[in-house]
Design a protein around this motif. Structure first.
Motif, PDB file in Angstrom:
ATOM      1  N   VAL A 159      -9.213  -0.448  -7.626  1.00  0.00           N
ATOM      2  CA  VAL A 159      -7.756  -0.408  -7.608  1.00  0.00           C
ATOM      3  C   VAL A 159      -7.163  -0.300  -6.083  1.00  0.00           C
ATOM      4  CG1 VAL A 159      -5.674   0.934  -8.224  1.00  0.00           C
ATOM      5  CG2 VAL A 159      -7.540   0.322  -9.888  1.00  0.00           C
ATOM      6  N   MET A 160      -7.763   0.761  -5.357  1.00  0.00           N
ATOM      7  CA  MET A 160      -7.125   1.347  -4.292  1.00  0.00           C
ATOM      8  C   MET A 160      -6.907   0.323  -3.187  1.00  0.00           C
ATOM      9  SD  MET A 160      -8.196   5.192  -4.045  1.00  0.00           S
ATOM     10  CE  MET A 160      -6.595   6.429  -4.168  1.00  0.00           C
ATOM     11  N   TYR A 161      -7.843  -0.272  -2.652  1.00  0.00           N
ATOM     12  CA  TYR A 161      -7.922  -1.173  -1.488  1.00  0.00           C
ATOM     13  C   TYR A 161      -7.123  -2.164  -1.539  1.00  0.00           C
ATOM     14  CZ  TYR A 161     -11.079   1.025   2.024  1.00  0.00           C
ATOM     15  OH  TYR A 161     -11.657   1.819   2.884  1.00  0.00           O
ATOM     16  N   THR A 162      -7.407  -3.071  -2.687  1.00  0.00           N
ATOM     17  CA  THR A 162      -6.794  -4.485  -3.125  1.00  0.00           C
ATOM     18  C   THR A 162      -5.406  -4.247  -3.511  1.00  0.00           C
ATOM     19  OG1 THR A 162      -7.762  -4.306  -5.097  1.00  0.00           O
ATOM     20  CG2 THR A 162      -9.026  -5.680  -3.528  1.00  0.00           C
ATOM     21  N   TYR A 163      -5.026  -3.618  -4.317  1.00  0.00           N
ATOM     22  CA  TYR A 163      -3.810  -3.299  -5.023  1.00  0.00           C
ATOM     23  C   TYR A 163      -2.897  -2.540  -4.144  1.00  0.00           C
ATOM     24  CZ  TYR A 163      -5.139  -5.475  -9.415  1.00  0.00           C
ATOM     25  OH  TYR A 163      -5.614  -6.298 -10.170  1.00  0.00           O
ATOM     26  N   GLY A 164      -3.672  -1.427  -3.360  1.00  0.00           N
ATOM     27  CA  GLY A 164      -2.810  -0.685  -2.277  1.00  0.00           C
ATOM     28  C   GLY A 164      -2.307  -1.743  -1.197  1.00  0.00           C
ATOM     29  N   THR A 165      -3.287  -2.313  -0.556  1.00  0.00           N
ATOM     30  CA  THR A 165      -2.925  -3.140   0.335  1.00  0.00           C
ATOM     31  C   THR A 165      -1.913  -4.330   0.049  1.00  0.00           C
ATOM     32  OG1 THR A 165      -5.220  -3.127   1.354  1.00  0.00           O
ATOM     33  CG2 THR A 165      -3.951  -5.000   2.125  1.00  0.00           C
ATOM     34  N   SER A 166      -2.226  -5.026  -1.139  1.00  0.00           N
ATOM     35  CA  SER A 166      -1.175  -6.001  -1.388  1.00  0.00           C
ATOM     36  C   SER A 166       0.140  -5.449  -2.026  1.00  0.00           C
ATOM     37  CB  SER A 166      -1.892  -6.980  -2.403  1.00  0.00           C
ATOM     38  OG  SER A 166      -3.179  -7.429  -2.004  1.00  0.00           O
ATOM     39  N   TYR A 167       0.182  -4.307  -2.425  1.00  0.00           N
ATOM     40  CA  TYR A 167       1.654  -3.974  -2.955  1.00  0.00           C
ATOM     41  C   TYR A 167       2.423  -3.375  -1.570  1.00  0.00           C
ATOM     42  CZ  TYR A 167       4.920  -2.069  -6.370  1.00  0.00           C
ATOM     43  OH  TYR A 167       6.029  -1.883  -7.151  1.00  0.00           O
ATOM     44  N   HIS A 168       1.543  -2.715  -0.924  1.00  0.00           N
ATOM     45  CA  HIS A 168       2.312  -2.246   0.360  1.00  0.00           C
ATOM     46  C   HIS A 168       2.884  -3.589   0.921  1.00  0.00           C
ATOM     47  CE1 HIS A 168       3.143  -0.685   4.421  1.00  0.00           C
ATOM     48  NE2 HIS A 168       2.011  -0.982   4.668  1.00  0.00           N
ATOM     49  N   ALA A 169       1.983  -4.292   1.203  1.00  0.00           N
ATOM     50  CA  ALA A 169       2.357  -5.693   2.142  1.00  0.00           C
ATOM     51  C   ALA A 169       3.676  -6.364   1.339  1.00  0.00           C
ATOM     52  CB  ALA A 169       1.166  -6.941   2.092  1.00  0.00           C
ATOM     53  N   LEU A 170       3.536  -6.562   0.160  1.00  0.00           N
ATOM     54  CA  LEU A 170       4.571  -7.444  -0.487  1.00  0.00           C
ATOM     55  C   LEU A 170       5.886  -6.506  -0.815  1.00  0.00           C
ATOM     56  CD1 LEU A 170       2.585  -9.425  -3.209  1.00  0.00           C
ATOM     57  CD2 LEU A 170       3.265  -9.935  -0.841  1.00  0.00           C
ATOM     58  N   LYS A 171       5.641  -5.209  -0.973  1.00  0.00           N
ATOM     59  CA  LYS A 171       6.942  -4.519  -1.456  1.00  0.00           C
ATOM     60  C   LYS A 171       7.544  -3.957  -0.146  1.00  0.00           C
ATOM     61  CE  LYS A 171       8.054   0.010  -3.426  1.00  0.00           C
ATOM     62  NZ  LYS A 171       7.624   1.076  -4.128  1.00  0.00           N
ATOM     63  N   ASN A 172       6.610  -3.007   0.501  1.00  0.00           N
ATOM     64  CA  ASN A 172       7.235  -2.388   1.844  1.00  0.00           C
ATOM     65  C   ASN A 172       7.645  -3.443   3.184  1.00  0.00           C
ATOM     66  OD1 ASN A 172       4.933  -0.097   0.414  1.00  0.00           O
ATOM     67  ND2 ASN A 172       7.184   0.238   0.379  1.00  0.00           N
ATOM     68  N   ARG A 173       6.584  -4.048   3.464  1.00  0.00           N
ATOM     69  CA  ARG A 173       6.498  -5.001   4.558  1.00  0.00           C
ATOM     70  C   ARG A 173       7.373  -6.163   4.414  1.00  0.00           C
ATOM     71  NH1 ARG A 173       6.756  -2.890   8.421  1.00  0.00           N
ATOM     72  NH2 ARG A 173       5.533  -4.137   9.906  1.00  0.00           N
ATOM     73  N   ALA A 174       7.056  -7.002   3.435  1.00  0.00           N
ATOM     74  CA  ALA A 174       7.719  -8.354   3.152  1.00  0.00           C
ATOM     75  C   ALA A 174       9.135  -8.217   2.395  1.00  0.00           C
ATOM     76  CB  ALA A 174       6.971  -9.291   2.442  1.00  0.00           C
ATOM     77  N   GLU A 175       9.415  -7.003   1.599  1.00  0.00           N
ATOM     78  CA  GLU A 175      10.282  -6.930   0.709  1.00  0.00           C
ATOM     79  C   GLU A 175      10.790  -8.142  -0.169  1.00  0.00           C
ATOM     80  OE1 GLU A 175      13.772  -5.611   3.079  1.00  0.00           O
ATOM     81  OE2 GLU A 175      12.657  -3.638   3.754  1.00  0.00           O
ATOM     82  N   LEU A 176       9.559  -8.752  -0.679  1.00  0.00           N
ATOM     83  CA  LEU A 176       9.636  -9.756  -1.512  1.00  0.00           C
ATOM     84  C   LEU A 176      10.689  -9.656  -2.842  1.00  0.00           C
ATOM     85  CD1 LEU A 176       8.046 -12.323  -2.147  1.00  0.00           C
ATOM     86  CD2 LEU A 176       6.816 -11.014  -3.564  1.00  0.00           C
ATOM     87  N   ALA A 204      12.039 -16.319  11.932  1.00  0.00           N
ATOM     88  CA  ALA A 204      11.000 -15.815  11.012  1.00  0.00           C
ATOM     89  C   ALA A 204      10.294 -14.575  11.824  1.00  0.00           C
ATOM     90  CB  ALA A 204       9.916 -16.911  10.839  1.00  0.00           C
ATOM     91  N   SER A 205       9.692 -13.661  10.895  1.00  0.00           N
ATOM     92  CA  SER A 205       9.148 -12.455  11.364  1.00  0.00           C
ATOM     93  C   SER A 205       7.469 -12.434  11.374  1.00  0.00           C
ATOM     94  CB  SER A 205       9.643 -11.419  10.531  1.00  0.00           C
ATOM     95  OG  SER A 205      11.341 -11.107  10.719  1.00  0.00           O
ATOM     96  N   ILE A 206       6.868 -12.087  12.211  1.00  0.00           N
ATOM     97  CA  ILE A 206       5.293 -11.820  12.020  1.00  0.00           C
ATOM     98  C   ILE A 206       5.135 -10.294  11.588  1.00  0.00           C
ATOM     99  CG2 ILE A 206       3.165 -11.942  13.208  1.00  0.00           C
ATOM    100  CD1 ILE A 206       4.533 -14.107  14.955  1.00  0.00           C
ATOM    101  N   VAL A 207       4.625 -10.009  10.632  1.00  0.00           N
ATOM    102  CA  VAL A 207       4.637  -8.649  10.051  1.00  0.00           C
ATOM    103  C   VAL A 207       3.270  -7.916  10.008  1.00  0.00           C
ATOM    104  CG1 VAL A 207       5.611  -7.047   8.509  1.00  0.00           C
ATOM    105  CG2 VAL A 207       6.966  -9.100   9.061  1.00  0.00           C
ATOM    106  N   GLY A 208       2.750  -7.102  10.765  1.00  0.00           N
ATOM    107  CA  GLY A 208       1.462  -6.493  10.496  1.00  0.00           C
ATOM    108  C   GLY A 208       1.409  -5.444   9.197  1.00  0.00           C
ATOM    109  N   VAL A 209       0.279  -5.441   8.849  1.00  0.00           N
ATOM    110  CA  VAL A 209      -0.123  -4.917   7.440  1.00  0.00           C
ATOM    111  C   VAL A 209      -1.273  -4.116   7.895  1.00  0.00           C
ATOM    112  CG1 VAL A 209      -0.440  -4.898   4.996  1.00  0.00           C
ATOM    113  CG2 VAL A 209       1.143  -6.503   5.864  1.00  0.00           C
ATOM    114  N   PHE A 210      -0.913  -2.749   8.019  1.00  0.00           N
ATOM    115  CA  PHE A 210      -2.257  -1.742   7.960  1.00  0.00           C
ATOM    116  C   PHE A 210      -2.150  -0.636   6.984  1.00  0.00           C
ATOM    117  CE2 PHE A 210      -4.901   0.898  11.199  1.00  0.00           C
ATOM    118  CZ  PHE A 210      -5.888   1.188  10.131  1.00  0.00           C
ATOM    119  N   TRP A 211      -2.609  -1.154   5.871  1.00  0.00           N
ATOM    120  CA  TRP A 211      -2.421  -0.069   4.827  1.00  0.00           C
ATOM    121  C   TRP A 211      -2.933   1.110   4.986  1.00  0.00           C
ATOM    122  CZ3 TRP A 211      -6.215   1.392   0.911  1.00  0.00           C
ATOM    123  CH2 TRP A 211      -5.726   2.510  -0.140  1.00  0.00           C
TER     124      TRP A 211
END
Length: 325
Positions: free
Chosen positions: A120-137, A257-264
């Motif tokens: 759960v932690m790596y995959t969902y943690g990374t992807s949720y942070h990316a989509l929710k916090n960084r991309a604000e999908l 457009a924005s280039i957004v780094g994701v380092f969970w």
């Protein structure tokens, strides 16, 4: 206890399994009797000395574990011996026991099994942070996921669907894309046989995609970025293909457009309350039956090198797990 050890930087074949002393819980830590350990792309990097974290030698790879609390260190009050937990360890998880930071260790929800908890932690943690916090999908936006059948990619496909986006999954085989459809992709692109830019143009009616999730890098980055919509967000997750790409900087200028780094990992360390809130939401999704990790295969400690090679050779769909049950 038995542990998979990295004694010198190299490929998975250089790892050895040996008996080592059991860890002792220090202040703020717990000792976990490991039942399962998720295997992730960073594990292939850390043993080669290519990751941001460089543990002292010898060390065990394995950044996320599930198991039972064996010992509790000073100052830990929310966990007790016998609790079933899952934890973000960073490394050390390919072993029968591991010392873990109590603040990064969570109780397993009732009904969750150890294999799922270790995935759960790596995959969902990374992807949720990316989509929710960084991309604000946002609901109704279009999300393109590159490397969509891998661990973080498939998690992004699932989460994008839950968050109300139209998900386009891109991967290298039809078998991988079929799995992506099962996990919520409404459109798919086989970038081994199809032109990535042309297919994106076709699918979006020339508008482009609002958010691009890229854990792959290499030759796919520029054509994907050239297909981004006005005010799109390009999420830099990692470089599973090996090469770190370069982009002409006029491209984000022209698209606004924005280039957004994701380092969970850095997010979890710098914003622990927000990170824990994300996990509470993710566990809610799992409890509701909306998220379920796809387990590609399970391996023993002695087979850990095989598991890592599966990831290096990009054969894995979803997650692989080292199981000690």
């Amino acid at each position: 206890m038995k542990a998979v050890l990295c004694k010198t930087y190299g490929l998975p074949e250089t790892l050895v399994v040996e008996d080592v002393a059991s860890p002792i819980a220090t202040k703020g830590k717990v000792i976990i009797s490991v039942k399962a350990c998720g295997v992730n792309f960073p594990d292939t990097l850390i043993i080669q000395g290519k990751y941001q974290i460089k543990p002292p030698m010898p060390f065990s790879p394995g950044g996320e574990v599930s198991g039972t609390v064996k010992e509790v260190g000073e100052g830990v009050s929310h966990l007790k011996v016998g609790d079933n937990v899952f934890s973000l360890t960073g490394f050390g998880g390919f072993a029968e026991e591991v010392e873990a930071d109590a603040q990064k260790t969570l109780l397993m929800p009732e009904g969750m099994d150890f294999i799922t908890a270790s995935s759960v932690m790596y995959t969902y943690g990374t992807s949720y942070h990316a989509l929710k916090n960084r991309a604000e999908l946002k609901v109704g936006e279009t999300l393109l996921v590159l490397g969509a059948a891998g661990g973080v990619g498939l998690a992004a496909v699932e989460l994008g669907k839950i968050m109300g986006a139209k998900v386009i999954a891109a991967a290298s085989t039809d078998e991988k894309l079929e799995l992506c459809k099962q996990y919520g992709a409404s459109e798919v692109i086989n970038y081994s046989t199809e032109d990535l830019r042309e297919r994106i143009k076709e699918i979006t009616g020339g508008k482009g995609v609002d958010v691009i999730y890229d854990p792959v890098g290499s030759k796919y980055t520029e054509p994907a970025f050239r297909s981004i919509a006005w005010k799109g967000r390009y999420l830099v997750i990692g470089f599973a293909a090996g090469d770190i790409p370069s982009l002409p900087l006029n491209l984000p200028l022209l698209k606004g457009a924005s280039i957004v780094g994701v380092f969970w990992g850095a997010f979890a360390a710098n914003e622990p309350k927000q990170s824990m809130q994300n996990f509470k939401e993710l566990l809610g999704f799992i409890a509701e039956g909306n998220l379920k990790p796809h387990i590609h295969a399970q391996y023993t400690l002695e087979q850990a090198s095989e598991a890592l090679n599966e990831i290096l050779n990009r054969k894995v769909m979803g997650k692989v797990v080292v199981s000690l049950q």
